[in-house]
Design a protein around this motif. Sequence first.
Motif, mmCIF file in Angstrom:
data_model
loop_
_atom_site.group_PDB
_atom_site.id
_atom_site.type_symbol
_atom_site.label_atom_id
_atom_site.label_comp_id
_atom_site.label_asym_id
_atom_site.label_seq_id
_atom_site.Cartn_x
_atom_site.Cartn_y
_atom_site.Cartn_z
ATOM 1 N N ASP A 175 44.167 26.255 32.986
ATOM 2 C CA ASP A 175 45.373 26.547 33.765
ATOM 3 C C ASP A 175 45.651 25.538 35.259
ATOM 4 O O ASP A 175 44.685 25.922 36.315
ATOM 5 N N ASP A 211 47.705 25.794 37.570
ATOM 6 C CA ASP A 211 47.334 26.714 39.291
ATOM 7 C C ASP A 211 46.357 26.736 39.413
ATOM 8 O O ASP A 211 45.615 26.696 41.022
ATOM 9 N N SER A 224 51.658 30.747 31.695
ATOM 10 C CA SER A 224 49.472 30.920 31.435
ATOM 11 C C SER A 224 48.986 32.088 30.132
ATOM 12 O O SER A 224 48.270 31.758 29.796
HETATM 13 MG MG LIG Z 1 50.737 30.362 35.348
#
Ligand SMILES: [Mg+2]
Length: 196
Positions: free
Chosen positions: A52, A54, A36
Amino acid sequence: MSEEITVERQTIRDQARAALGNRNLIFVGLMGAGKSVIGRLVAQTLGIPFIDTDAEIESVSRMTIAELFSQYGETEFRALETRVVERLLKHGPRVVSTGGGAFINEATRAQIKQGGLSIWLNADLDTLWDRVNRRDHRPLLKTENPRQTLENLMIQRYPIYAEADLTVMSVNIRKELMANEVLQAIAGLAQEGDTE
Ligand SMILES: [Mg+2]
Ligand SMILES: Nc1ncnc2c1ncn2[C@@H]1O[C@H](COP(=O)(O)OP(=O)(O)OP(=O)(O)O)[C@@H](O)[C@H]1O
Ligand SMILES: O=C(O)C1=C[C@@H](O)[C@@H](O)[C@H](O)C1
């Protein structure tokens, strides 16, 4: 920074940007590898959008990853992750940082392989543990011995992450230097191509 280093960095950035073309750059690797943080920096440097998976999953579900795991279980989370990754990879160029398990799931791995250039941020256990043990929001590490769990995940997953197109070691150096390592690896692809 000296003028020489600045010019060298710009050259590497331009070479990496040219080598990427319209492809997506997809970061894979274990929790704490820096997907990230380094992914965002690489996207900024290349001047292309960053996403990202997530964060995207949390945004579409309006739940945290921990809530998704506890309310729906890992299988449902993986199904959602596969759908999100498929959608995000439809348009390029983008930098897409995935969750640690994305590349391990067969369906998601197939999408990543055909959706762009994949890059594994590889790191040793001590480095990862030092980074992840500062926070406790990762559901897979809520075990009696999270360090051992992390090591088990390394043993299971590293042969699969190794299928990524590129590998860069994630070490504790300044994030700008790590991003530069990534750009160098991408730029190197163009040079390999030149000799063919
Ligand atoms: Mg991450
Ligand atoms: N090169 C680096 N040097 C020092 N610290 C780093 C480096 N790269 C990442 N970190 C730190 O490690 C932690 C984890 O990084 P990050 O969240 O980017 O990992 P991740 O691979 O996205 O993990 P996850 O799969 O859990 O999302 C963060 O606190 C980040 O600042
Ligand atoms: O390694 C994994 O399987 C995971 C990593 C995180 O990024 C999240 O995607 C989730 O916690 C699962």
